[in-house]
Design a protein around this motif. Structure first.
Motif, PDB file in Angstrom:
ATOM      1  N   ALA A  68       0.872  -1.177   0.000  1.00  0.00           N
ATOM      2  CA  ALA A  68       0.000   0.000   0.000  1.00  0.00           C
ATOM      3  C   ALA A  68       0.911   1.230   0.000  1.00  0.00           C
ATOM      4  CB  ALA A  68      -0.902  -0.018   1.236  1.00  0.00           C
ATOM      5  N   PRO A  69       0.409   2.363  -0.493  1.00  0.00           N
ATOM      6  CA  PRO A  69       1.303   3.515  -0.684  1.00  0.00           C
ATOM      7  C   PRO A  69       1.468   4.414   0.532  1.00  0.00           C
ATOM      8  CG  PRO A  69      -0.826   3.934  -1.708  1.00  0.00           C
ATOM      9  CD  PRO A  69      -0.931   2.591  -1.060  1.00  0.00           C
ATOM     10  N   ILE A  70       2.592   5.118   0.551  1.00  0.00           N
ATOM     11  CA  ILE A  70       2.796   6.204   1.516  1.00  0.00           C
ATOM     12  C   ILE A  70       3.269   7.440   0.753  1.00  0.00           C
ATOM     13  CG2 ILE A  70       3.382   4.723   3.488  1.00  0.00           C
ATOM     14  CD1 ILE A  70       6.383   5.607   2.986  1.00  0.00           C
ATOM     15  N   GLN A  71       3.075   8.581   1.390  1.00  0.00           N
ATOM     16  CA  GLN A  71       3.646   9.820   0.870  1.00  0.00           C
ATOM     17  C   GLN A  71       5.168   9.733   1.035  1.00  0.00           C
ATOM     18  OE1 GLN A  71       1.642  13.283   2.461  1.00  0.00           O
ATOM     19  NE2 GLN A  71       3.523  14.463   2.251  1.00  0.00           N
ATOM     20  N   PHE A  72       5.892  10.391   0.147  1.00  0.00           N
ATOM     21  CA  PHE A  72       7.355  10.368   0.236  1.00  0.00           C
ATOM     22  C   PHE A  72       7.814  11.770  -0.134  1.00  0.00           C
ATOM     23  CE2 PHE A  72      11.620   8.958  -1.166  1.00  0.00           C
ATOM     24  CZ  PHE A  72      11.937   8.153  -0.088  1.00  0.00           C
ATOM     25  N   GLY A  73       7.760  12.673   0.858  1.00  0.00           N
ATOM     26  CA  GLY A  73       7.951  14.088   0.527  1.00  0.00           C
ATOM     27  C   GLY A  73       6.855  14.494  -0.446  1.00  0.00           C
ATOM     28  N   PRO A  74       7.220  15.056  -1.611  1.00  0.00           N
ATOM     29  CA  PRO A  74       6.193  15.481  -2.569  1.00  0.00           C
ATOM     30  C   PRO A  74       5.682  14.338  -3.458  1.00  0.00           C
ATOM     31  CG  PRO A  74       8.362  16.161  -3.325  1.00  0.00           C
ATOM     32  CD  PRO A  74       8.576  15.476  -2.003  1.00  0.00           C
ATOM     33  N   TYR A  75       6.142  13.103  -3.243  1.00  0.00           N
ATOM     34  CA  TYR A  75       5.790  11.982  -4.108  1.00  0.00           C
ATOM     35  C   TYR A  75       4.934  10.962  -3.354  1.00  0.00           C
ATOM     36  CZ  TYR A  75       9.840  14.001  -6.394  1.00  0.00           C
ATOM     37  OH  TYR A  75      10.719  14.888  -6.958  1.00  0.00           O
ATOM     38  N   ALA A  76       4.491   9.912  -4.090  1.00  0.00           N
ATOM     39  CA  ALA A  76       3.850   8.761  -3.451  1.00  0.00           C
ATOM     40  C   ALA A  76       4.636   7.528  -3.866  1.00  0.00           C
ATOM     41  CB  ALA A  76       2.405   8.643  -3.914  1.00  0.00           C
ATOM     42  N   VAL A  77       4.891   6.622  -2.925  1.00  0.00           N
ATOM     43  CA  VAL A  77       5.706   5.436  -3.235  1.00  0.00           C
ATOM     44  C   VAL A  77       5.121   4.175  -2.595  1.00  0.00           C
ATOM     45  CG1 VAL A  77       7.893   6.717  -3.382  1.00  0.00           C
ATOM     46  CG2 VAL A  77       7.219   5.704  -1.200  1.00  0.00           C
ATOM     47  N   HIS A  78       5.481   3.038  -3.138  1.00  0.00           N
ATOM     48  CA  HIS A  78       5.455   1.756  -2.443  1.00  0.00           C
ATOM     49  C   HIS A  78       6.890   1.481  -2.017  1.00  0.00           C
ATOM     50  CE1 HIS A  78       1.664  -0.599  -4.009  1.00  0.00           C
ATOM     51  NE2 HIS A  78       1.334   0.581  -3.502  1.00  0.00           N
ATOM     52  N   TYR A  79       7.110   0.726  -0.940  1.00  0.00           N
ATOM     53  CA  TYR A  79       8.487   0.413  -0.551  1.00  0.00           C
ATOM     54  C   TYR A  79       8.642  -1.086  -0.323  1.00  0.00           C
ATOM     55  CZ  TYR A  79       6.283   1.002   4.049  1.00  0.00           C
ATOM     56  OH  TYR A  79       5.432   0.917   5.111  1.00  0.00           O
ATOM     57  N   SER A  80       9.882  -1.514  -0.311  1.00  0.00           N
ATOM     58  CA  SER A  80      10.148  -2.950  -0.264  1.00  0.00           C
ATOM     59  C   SER A  80      11.503  -3.202   0.394  1.00  0.00           C
ATOM     60  CB  SER A  80      10.171  -3.472  -1.712  1.00  0.00           C
ATOM     61  OG  SER A  80      10.506  -4.832  -1.750  1.00  0.00           O
ATOM     62  N   LEU A  81      11.648  -4.352   1.029  1.00  0.00           N
ATOM     63  CA  LEU A  81      12.951  -4.804   1.518  1.00  0.00           C
ATOM     64  C   LEU A  81      13.358  -6.023   0.701  1.00  0.00           C
ATOM     65  CD1 LEU A  81      12.564  -4.678   5.424  1.00  0.00           C
ATOM     66  CD2 LEU A  81      14.044  -3.216   4.035  1.00  0.00           C
ATOM     67  N   LYS A  82      14.532  -5.919   0.078  1.00  0.00           N
ATOM     68  CA  LYS A  82      15.027  -7.038  -0.737  1.00  0.00           C
ATOM     69  C   LYS A  82      16.139  -7.743   0.037  1.00  0.00           C
ATOM     70  CE  LYS A  82      14.531  -4.558  -5.120  1.00  0.00           C
ATOM     71  NZ  LYS A  82      15.237  -4.136  -6.330  1.00  0.00           N
ATOM     72  N   PRO A  83      15.977  -9.031   0.315  1.00  0.00           N
ATOM     73  CA  PRO A  83      16.986  -9.732   1.126  1.00  0.00           C
ATOM     74  C   PRO A  83      18.282  -9.947   0.361  1.00  0.00           C
ATOM     75  CG  PRO A  83      15.393 -11.284   0.244  1.00  0.00           C
ATOM     76  CD  PRO A  83      14.912  -9.911  -0.158  1.00  0.00           C
ATOM     77  N   HIS A  84      19.407  -9.926   1.084  1.00  0.00           N
ATOM     78  CA  HIS A  84      20.683 -10.317   0.468  1.00  0.00           C
ATOM     79  C   HIS A  84      20.815 -11.843   0.441  1.00  0.00           C
ATOM     80  CE1 HIS A  84      23.233  -6.391   0.685  1.00  0.00           C
ATOM     81  NE2 HIS A  84      22.006  -6.159   0.329  1.00  0.00           N
ATOM     82  N   ALA A  85      20.321 -12.499   1.494  1.00  0.00           N
ATOM     83  CA  ALA A  85      20.475 -13.965   1.574  1.00  0.00           C
ATOM     84  C   ALA A  85      19.520 -14.651   0.595  1.00  0.00           C
ATOM     85  CB  ALA A  85      20.175 -14.429   3.005  1.00  0.00           C
ATOM     86  N   VAL A  86      19.962 -15.784   0.054  1.00  0.00           N
ATOM     87  CA  VAL A  86      19.088 -16.557  -0.845  1.00  0.00           C
ATOM     88  C   VAL A  86      18.878 -17.958  -0.267  1.00  0.00           C
ATOM     89  CG1 VAL A  86      19.643 -15.374  -3.010  1.00  0.00           C
ATOM     90  CG2 VAL A  86      21.107 -17.230  -2.232  1.00  0.00           C
ATOM     91  N   ASN A  87      17.753 -18.575  -0.641  1.00  0.00           N
ATOM     92  CA  ASN A  87      17.492 -19.946  -0.182  1.00  0.00           C
ATOM     93  C   ASN A  87      18.476 -20.916  -0.838  1.00  0.00           C
ATOM     94  OD1 ASN A  87      15.215 -19.401   1.439  1.00  0.00           O
ATOM     95  ND2 ASN A  87      13.951 -19.226  -0.402  1.00  0.00           N
ATOM     96  N   ALA A  88      18.903 -21.918  -0.070  1.00  0.00           N
ATOM     97  CA  ALA A  88      19.741 -22.972  -0.657  1.00  0.00           C
ATOM     98  C   ALA A  88      18.893 -23.722  -1.694  1.00  0.00           C
ATOM     99  CB  ALA A  88      20.194 -23.922   0.448  1.00  0.00           C
ATOM    100  N   PRO A  89      19.539 -24.249  -2.770  1.00  0.00           N
ATOM    101  CA  PRO A  89      18.752 -24.964  -3.783  1.00  0.00           C
ATOM    102  C   PRO A  89      17.930 -26.082  -3.132  1.00  0.00           C
ATOM    103  CG  PRO A  89      21.070 -24.761  -4.449  1.00  0.00           C
ATOM    104  CD  PRO A  89      20.977 -24.245  -3.053  1.00  0.00           C
ATOM    105  N   GLY A  90      16.649 -26.159  -3.477  1.00  0.00           N
ATOM    106  CA  GLY A  90      15.779 -27.222  -2.969  1.00  0.00           C
ATOM    107  C   GLY A  90      15.304 -27.013  -1.532  1.00  0.00           C
ATOM    108  N   ALA A  91      15.615 -25.854  -0.921  1.00  0.00           N
ATOM    109  CA  ALA A  91      15.217 -25.624   0.486  1.00  0.00           C
ATOM    110  C   ALA A  91      13.699 -25.681   0.620  1.00  0.00           C
ATOM    111  CB  ALA A  91      15.734 -24.265   0.941  1.00  0.00           C
ATOM    112  N   GLN A  92      13.244 -26.262   1.723  1.00  0.00           N
ATOM    113  CA  GLN A  92      11.805 -26.406   1.988  1.00  0.00           C
ATOM    114  C   GLN A  92      11.477 -25.708   3.310  1.00  0.00           C
ATOM    115  OE1 GLN A  92       9.470 -28.013   0.096  1.00  0.00           O
ATOM    116  NE2 GLN A  92      11.086 -28.270  -1.440  1.00  0.00           N
ATOM    117  N   PRO A  93      10.200 -25.299   3.507  1.00  0.00           N
ATOM    118  CA  PRO A  93       9.826 -24.732   4.806  1.00  0.00           C
ATOM    119  C   PRO A  93      10.079 -25.739   5.922  1.00  0.00           C
ATOM    120  CG  PRO A  93       8.058 -24.467   3.186  1.00  0.00           C
ATOM    121  CD  PRO A  93       9.097 -25.334   2.546  1.00  0.00           C
ATOM    122  N   GLY A  94      10.462 -25.240   7.118  1.00  0.00           N
ATOM    123  CA  GLY A  94      10.726 -26.133   8.248  1.00  0.00           C
ATOM    124  C   GLY A  94       9.468 -26.852   8.720  1.00  0.00           C
TER     125      GLY A  94
END
Ligand code: HEM
Length: 217
Positions: A68-94
């Motif tokens: 959902a959007p927020i104001q960003f000074g004079p603009y409107a944005v969506h924001y996101s966090l992109k992880p540095h870590a990646v799942n190991a190949p074939g990883a499954q939920p615990g």
């Protein structure tokens, strides 16, 4: 933030009937259809079913979205966090009920957990609407621009100070409206959240905002 860039619901008038009636199987569905309409109910259920398949493997490898959007000074944005870590190949939920917390705890004991913070800017009401959170702001229309980095330092969440910090955090209220006016939440669901989160936080006697003076040693 949540794990998807858009919600199944357009606005609070669709979201609230679903949430408040979901526990009452058939009569609940009937109430939702009466309030939201048959076509929208089916479309929302389809999106919820698709979303339910995406079980998180680790909080450290998940991408997070404001959706959902927020104001960003004079603009409107969506924001996101992109992880540095990646799942190991074939990883499954615990398999344990608390596997996400256990995984994050194990990672933090050995390394920092890092995300890039990025925003995408409003383009127009059709492709990047403010009032309808069911429309994904597509990255080819509104690319994400990285502005910062969030680093969770290595720490031991199971130590005495880690437990104190955990108990403190459990009492906080994570309210999107805890924001300076330059980052004011925008749109229908954000206005609804302004009322709902305040009541919920009061009901469970949540603490007010942290001010940085807290110590957990
Ligand atoms: C009509 C719209 C919505 C209503 C009425 C609503 C209501 C609530 C309430 C009452 C809580 C508990 C808050 C507390 O006790 O501190 C909550 C938590 C939460 N909501 Fe919403 N919500 C809405 C939309 C959204 C949207 C659009 C998102 C994300 C994009 C979202 C994400 C969350 C998250 C992540 C939490 C958990 C926060 C925590 O860990 O304390 N909600 N919601």
């Amino acid at each position: 933030m949540i794990g998807s860039p858009a919600l199944p619901f357009k606005d609070a008038d669709e979201f609230v009937p679903f949430v408040t009636n979901i526990g009452k199987p058939w009569i609940g569905l009937l109430i939702v259809i009466l309030k939201v309409g048959l076509g929208r109910t089916l479309a929302i259920l389809k999106k919820m079913k698709a979303g339910a398949k995406n079980t998180a493997i680790s909080l450290a490898t998940m991408r997070y979205y404001s959706a959902a959007p927020i104001q960003f000074g004079p603009y409107a944005v969506h924001y996101s966090l992109k992880p540095h870590a990646v799942n190991a190949p074939g990883a499954q939920p615990g398999q344990t009920p608390n596997y996400l917390a256990e995984d994050l705890s194990a990672r933090l004991k050995r390394e920092p957990v890092v995300y890039d913070f990025a925003v995408q800017f409003f383009v127009d009401e059709t492709q990047t609407p403010i009032e309808d959170v069911s429309v994904e702001w597509k990255e080819d229309v509104a690319p994400f621009i990285t502005l910062g980095r969030l680093t969770l330092s290595p720490q031991d969440p199971d130590s005495a100070s880690g437990r104190k910090l955990y108990e403190f955090i459990e009492k906080l209220s994570f309210d999107i409206w805890h924001a300076p006016v330059e980052f004011k939440p925008l749109g229908n669901v954000m206005r609804a959240r302004r009322v709902a989160y305040k009541v919920s936080a009061k009901e469970r006697q949540a603490l007010s905002e942290p001010d940085g003076s807290e110590r957990f040693e």
